[in-house]
Design a protein around this motif. Structure first.
Motif, PDB file in Angstrom:
ATOM      1  N   TYR A  32       0.907  -1.070  -0.116  1.00 23.99           N
ATOM      2  CA  TYR A  32      -0.207   0.069  -0.037  1.00 23.99           C
ATOM      3  C   TYR A  32       0.827   1.184   0.079  1.00 23.99           C
ATOM      4  CZ  TYR A  32       0.989   0.243   4.893  1.00 23.99           C
ATOM      5  OH  TYR A  32       1.528   0.095   6.133  1.00 23.99           O
ATOM      6  N   ALA A  33       0.223   2.363  -0.450  1.00 20.16           N
ATOM      7  CA  ALA A  33       0.839   3.597  -0.199  1.00 20.16           C
ATOM      8  C   ALA A  33      -0.240   4.284   0.481  1.00 20.16           C
ATOM      9  CB  ALA A  33       1.245   4.209  -1.689  1.00 20.16           C
ATOM     10  N   PHE A  34       0.162   5.605   1.262  1.00 22.52           N
ATOM     11  CA  PHE A  34      -0.657   6.512   1.861  1.00 22.52           C
ATOM     12  C   PHE A  34      -0.047   7.858   1.851  1.00 22.52           C
ATOM     13  CE2 PHE A  34       2.417   5.319   5.097  1.00 22.52           C
ATOM     14  CZ  PHE A  34       2.428   6.478   5.718  1.00 22.52           C
ATOM     15  N   ILE A  35      -1.022   8.857   1.904  1.00 17.13           N
ATOM     16  CA  ILE A  35      -1.021  10.111   2.054  1.00 17.13           C
ATOM     17  C   ILE A  35      -1.918  10.646   2.855  1.00 17.13           C
ATOM     18  CG2 ILE A  35      -2.407  10.700  -0.142  1.00 17.13           C
ATOM     19  CD1 ILE A  35      -0.368  12.961  -0.672  1.00 17.13           C
ATOM     20  N   GLY A  36      -1.469  11.751   3.714  1.00 16.53           N
ATOM     21  CA  GLY A  36      -2.546  12.265   4.872  1.00 16.53           C
ATOM     22  C   GLY A  36      -2.566  13.648   4.868  1.00 16.53           C
ATOM     23  N   ALA A  37      -3.159  14.216   5.730  1.00 17.16           N
ATOM     24  CA  ALA A  37      -3.380  15.775   6.099  1.00 17.16           C
ATOM     25  C   ALA A  37      -3.743  15.624   7.483  1.00 17.16           C
ATOM     26  CB  ALA A  37      -4.244  16.498   5.349  1.00 17.16           C
ATOM     27  N   ASN A  38      -2.802  16.114   8.361  1.00 17.30           N
ATOM     28  CA  ASN A  38      -3.125  16.334   9.724  1.00 17.30           C
ATOM     29  C   ASN A  38      -3.097  17.715  10.411  1.00 17.30           C
ATOM     30  OD1 ASN A  38      -3.459  13.383  10.198  1.00 17.30           O
ATOM     31  ND2 ASN A  38      -1.140  13.366  10.015  1.00 17.30           N
ATOM     32  N   PHE A  39      -3.877  18.015  11.592  1.00 11.34           N
ATOM     33  CA  PHE A  39      -3.784  19.121  11.982  1.00 11.34           C
ATOM     34  C   PHE A  39      -3.497  19.008  13.392  1.00 11.34           C
ATOM     35  CE2 PHE A  39      -7.990  18.428  12.931  1.00 11.34           C
ATOM     36  CZ  PHE A  39      -8.360  19.031  14.027  1.00 11.34           C
ATOM     37  N   SER A  40      -3.026  19.986  14.113  1.00 15.94           N
ATOM     38  CA  SER A  40      -2.994  20.066  15.634  1.00 15.94           C
ATOM     39  C   SER A  40      -3.115  21.493  16.248  1.00 15.94           C
ATOM     40  CB  SER A  40      -1.820  19.764  16.138  1.00 15.94           C
ATOM     41  OG  SER A  40      -1.489  19.787  17.603  1.00 15.94           O
ATOM     42  N   TYR A  41      -3.910  21.734  17.202  1.00 12.46           N
ATOM     43  CA  TYR A  41      -4.150  23.240  17.758  1.00 12.46           C
ATOM     44  C   TYR A  41      -4.115  23.055  19.132  1.00 12.46           C
ATOM     45  CZ  TYR A  41      -6.348  27.650  18.537  1.00 12.46           C
ATOM     46  OH  TYR A  41      -6.750  29.039  18.776  1.00 12.46           O
ATOM     47  N   PRO A  42      -3.255  24.009  19.938  1.00 11.90           N
ATOM     48  CA  PRO A  42      -3.157  24.094  21.177  1.00 11.90           C
ATOM     49  C   PRO A  42      -4.378  24.584  22.120  1.00 11.90           C
ATOM     50  CG  PRO A  42      -1.966  25.852  20.316  1.00 11.90           C
ATOM     51  CD  PRO A  42      -2.379  24.799  19.121  1.00 11.90           C
ATOM     52  N   LEU A  43      -4.967  24.025  23.063  1.00  8.15           N
ATOM     53  CA  LEU A  43      -5.853  24.713  23.879  1.00  8.15           C
ATOM     54  C   LEU A  43      -5.542  25.689  24.705  1.00  8.15           C
ATOM     55  CD1 LEU A  43      -8.083  21.345  24.165  1.00  8.15           C
ATOM     56  CD2 LEU A  43      -8.420  23.072  22.552  1.00  8.15           C
ATOM     57  N   PRO A  44      -6.310  26.666  25.079  1.00  9.20           N
ATOM     58  CA  PRO A  44      -5.805  27.532  25.883  1.00  9.20           C
ATOM     59  C   PRO A  44      -6.146  27.296  27.367  1.00  9.20           C
ATOM     60  CG  PRO A  44      -7.953  28.340  24.995  1.00  9.20           C
ATOM     61  CD  PRO A  44      -7.414  26.989  24.355  1.00  9.20           C
ATOM     62  N   ILE A  45      -5.473  26.299  27.928  1.00  9.71           N
ATOM     63  CA  ILE A  45      -5.459  25.783  29.089  1.00  9.71           C
ATOM     64  C   ILE A  45      -4.365  26.204  30.214  1.00  9.71           C
ATOM     65  CG2 ILE A  45      -5.878  23.753  30.553  1.00  9.71           C
ATOM     66  CD1 ILE A  45      -7.510  22.779  28.354  1.00  9.71           C
ATOM     67  N   SER A  46      -4.324  26.478  31.241  1.00 10.57           N
ATOM     68  CA  SER A  46      -3.241  26.732  32.070  1.00 10.57           C
ATOM     69  C   SER A  46      -2.051  25.706  31.933  1.00 10.57           C
ATOM     70  CB  SER A  46      -3.579  26.998  33.471  1.00 10.57           C
ATOM     71  OG  SER A  46      -2.541  27.166  34.344  1.00 10.57           O
ATOM     72  N   ASP A  47      -0.855  26.197  31.933  1.00 10.06           N
ATOM     73  CA  ASP A  47       0.256  25.077  31.787  1.00 10.06           C
ATOM     74  C   ASP A  47       0.505  24.377  33.207  1.00 10.06           C
ATOM     75  OD1 ASP A  47       1.212  25.733  29.610  1.00 10.06           O
ATOM     76  OD2 ASP A  47       2.551  27.373  30.096  1.00 10.06           O
ATOM     77  N   ALA A  48      -0.225  24.803  34.316  1.00 11.51           N
ATOM     78  CA  ALA A  48      -0.394  24.171  35.589  1.00 11.51           C
ATOM     79  C   ALA A  48      -1.106  22.840  35.409  1.00 11.51           C
ATOM     80  CB  ALA A  48      -1.125  24.823  36.658  1.00 11.51           C
ATOM     81  N   TYR A  49      -1.835  22.505  34.354  1.00  6.24           N
ATOM     82  CA  TYR A  49      -2.810  21.331  34.272  1.00  6.24           C
ATOM     83  C   TYR A  49      -2.238  20.649  32.826  1.00  6.24           C
ATOM     84  CZ  TYR A  49      -6.054  23.697  37.090  1.00  6.24           C
ATOM     85  OH  TYR A  49      -6.508  24.579  38.107  1.00  6.24           O
ATOM     86  N   GLY A  50      -0.963  21.078  32.481  1.00  9.40           N
ATOM     87  CA  GLY A  50      -0.276  20.256  31.371  1.00  9.40           C
ATOM     88  C   GLY A  50      -0.498  21.102  29.898  1.00  9.40           C
ATOM     89  N   SER A  51      -0.057  20.655  28.880  1.00  7.17           N
ATOM     90  CA  SER A  51      -0.227  21.030  27.580  1.00  7.17           C
ATOM     91  C   SER A  51      -1.424  20.239  26.871  1.00  7.17           C
ATOM     92  CB  SER A  51       1.229  21.001  26.906  1.00  7.17           C
ATOM     93  OG  SER A  51       0.989  21.547  25.557  1.00  7.17           O
ATOM     94  N   TRP A  52      -2.530  21.068  26.569  1.00  4.74           N
ATOM     95  CA  TRP A  52      -3.627  20.223  26.043  1.00  4.74           C
ATOM     96  C   TRP A  52      -3.588  21.001  24.462  1.00  4.74           C
ATOM     97  CZ3 TRP A  52      -7.104  16.984  28.425  1.00  4.74           C
ATOM     98  CH2 TRP A  52      -6.984  17.007  29.841  1.00  4.74           C
TER      99      TRP A  52
END
Length: 86
Positions: A32-52
């Motif tokens: 097989y061959a594959f091609i993809g498109a992905n995204f990531s978007y950071p959520l505005p949550i305090s760093d005290a609770y981790g990186s979301w």
């Protein structure tokens, strides 16, 4: 789109089979061959609770029936998720 934190990636790959590995058909060669498109978007949550973040994407697989025994020539998959790192 870097200022907003939105990021994109475009994975591409090809897979081959040798010595009848991972198939019941008994054929070597292109899997097989594959091609993809992905995204990531950071959520505005305090760093005290981790990186979301939220992330997702689409990946299209072009398959070969003779090596993986798939009746379809192509498969489209989707993913979506919530990420946490700390």
């Amino acid at each position: 789109v870097e200022d907003s934190g939105l990021s994109f990636s475009f994975p591409v790959g090809v897979a081959f089979t040798f010595d009848d590995y991972h198939n019941d058909v008994g054929e070597d060669g292109f899997n097989y061959a594959f091609i993809g498109a992905n995204f990531s978007y950071p959520l505005p949550i305090s760093d005290a609770y981790g990186s979301w973040d939220i992330h997702g994407g689409l990946t299209y697989y072009h398959t070969d029936e003779d090596t993986i025994g798939n009746t379809d020539d192509g498969i489209l998959t989707a993913n979506f998720g919530l990420g946490l790192s700390f």
